[in-house]
Design an enzyme around this catalytic site. Structure first.
Site, PDB file in Angstrom:
ATOM      1  N   ARG A   1      -4.542  30.551   0.730  1.00  0.00           N
ATOM      2  CA  ARG A   1      -3.933  30.982   1.995  1.00  0.00           C
ATOM      3  C   ARG A   1      -2.419  31.136   1.852  1.00  0.00           C
ATOM      4  O   ARG A   1      -1.760  30.347   1.186  1.00  0.00           O
ATOM      5  CB  ARG A   1      -4.261  29.987   3.112  1.00  0.00           C
ATOM      6  N   LYS A  11     -14.673  24.148  10.782  1.00  0.00           N
ATOM      7  CA  LYS A  11     -15.274  23.597  12.004  1.00  0.00           C
ATOM      8  C   LYS A  11     -14.481  23.966  13.251  1.00  0.00           C
ATOM      9  O   LYS A  11     -15.061  24.145  14.316  1.00  0.00           O
ATOM     10  CB  LYS A  11     -15.450  22.084  11.897  1.00  0.00           C
ATOM     11  N   ARG A  43      -6.386  15.186   1.267  1.00  0.00           N
ATOM     12  CA  ARG A  43      -7.039  15.231   2.579  1.00  0.00           C
ATOM     13  C   ARG A  43      -8.558  15.101   2.435  1.00  0.00           C
ATOM     14  O   ARG A  43      -9.218  14.439   3.246  1.00  0.00           O
ATOM     15  CB  ARG A  43      -6.685  16.524   3.307  1.00  0.00           C
ATOM     16  N   ARG A  67       1.882  27.135   2.632  1.00  0.00           N
ATOM     17  CA  ARG A  67       2.220  25.934   3.385  1.00  0.00           C
ATOM     18  C   ARG A  67       1.907  24.699   2.558  1.00  0.00           C
ATOM     19  O   ARG A  67       0.984  24.701   1.744  1.00  0.00           O
ATOM     20  CB  ARG A  67       1.422  25.887   4.698  1.00  0.00           C
ATOM     21  N   ARG A 124     -13.278  10.336  14.128  1.00  0.00           N
ATOM     22  CA  ARG A 124     -12.968  10.502  12.710  1.00  0.00           C
ATOM     23  C   ARG A 124     -13.505   9.345  11.867  1.00  0.00           C
ATOM     24  O   ARG A 124     -13.567   9.461  10.650  1.00  0.00           O
ATOM     25  CB  ARG A 124     -11.448  10.599  12.500  1.00  0.00           C
TER      26      ARG A 124
END
Length: 210
Positions: free
Chosen positions: A123, A13, A167, A156, A88
Site C-alpha cells: 500500500r 474486516k 501487529r 505509511r 479484542r
C-alpha cells in the site's frame, strides 16, 4: 441482528463491516469511533478515557467497556449493530456477555499472514492529497507519483512489513483466541477472505441467510 467482526489487521474486516452495515441497515461501531464520540460528547466514560489519554496511557478495559455500554444504549442500535474492533481480548468478550449483550453472529475473516503482509506492505498513499494506491492492485500511471495531484507516494509506518508483523503477533496472542471462545458458543462463522470484497460479502451472507 448483533454481529461481531473478527480478523487480523489487513484482513479487510472494516470494509466488510461497512458493506454489511449498509446491507442490514444497522450501524457499524468501532472502538476508535466510539472513544472519539464519547470524548466529543463529554460523557462520563469519555471524560475518564480522556484522563488516561492525556497522560499517554492506554484506555483500560473497564473504561472501554463502559463506552461500549453507553453506545449500545443509543436508539440507532435497537435493531442491531456490528462491532468492529471490540472485543479484542477474552476478558472484553466476557465483559460483553456479562452486560447481557446478545450476539447472534461472530464473523471471522481468515486471511494468511503472508497474504496480509503482501497486501499491506504494497500500500502507498499520496503525501499531499491522501489518495491510496497499491503496488500490485492499484498502480499509479507513473511510478511513485499521484495521478490526481502529482504528489509523492509514500508508505505509511503502519504498512511497513516490520510493523505489520508486530501487529499480527499481538493479534495472534490476544485476539485470535476469541474465535475459539465464540465457536464454543455456537456463534462463529469462518470465512476465507477473498481478493474481491463482493466475493467475501457473498460468502458471509450465504452463511448468515442460510
Amino acid at each position: 441482528m448483533n454481529i461481531i467482526m473478527l480478523g487480523a489487521p489487513g484482513a479487510g474486516k472494516g470494509t466488510q463491516a461497512a458493506v454489511l452495515c449498509e446491507h442490514f441497515g444497522i450501524p457499524t461501531i468501532s472502538t476508535g469511533n466510539m472513544i472519539r464520540e464519547a470524548l466529543k460528547n463529554g460523557t462520563e466514560m469519555g471524560l475518564k478515557a480522556k484522563s488516561f489519554m492525556d497522560e499517554g496511557k492506554l484506555v483500560p478495559d473497564e473504561v472501554v467497556i463502559g463506552i461500549v455500554k453507553e453506545r449500545l444504549a443509543e436508539d440507532d442500535c435497537k435493531k442491531g449493530f456490528i462491532l468492529d474492533g471490540f472485543p479484542r481480548t477474552i476478558p472484553q468478550a466476557e465483559a460483553l456477555d456479562a452486560m447481557g449483550v446478545e450476539i447472534q453472529y461472530v464473523i471471522n475473516i481468515d486471511v494468511s499472514d503472508e497474504r496480509i503482509i503482501n497486501r499491506m506492505s504494497g500500500r502507498r498513499v499520496c503525501e499531499n492529497c491522501g489518495r491510496p494506491y497499491h503496488l500490485v492492485n492499484l498502480k499509479p500511471s507513473k511510478e511513485g507519483i499521484c495521478d490526481d495531484c502529482g504528489g509523492t507516494l509514500v508508505q505509511r509506518k503502519d504498512d511497513h512489513p516490520d510493523t505489520v508483523l508486530a501487529r499480527l503477533d499481538v493479534y495472534h496472542k490476544e485476539t485470535e483466541p476469541l474465535a475459539d471462545y465464540y465457536d464454543k458458543q455456537g456463534k462463529l462463522i469462518n470465512v476465507e477472505g477473498q481478493d474481491e470484497v463482493d466475493t467475501t460479502t457473498d460468502l458471509i451472507l450465504k452463511e448468515i441467510e442460510a
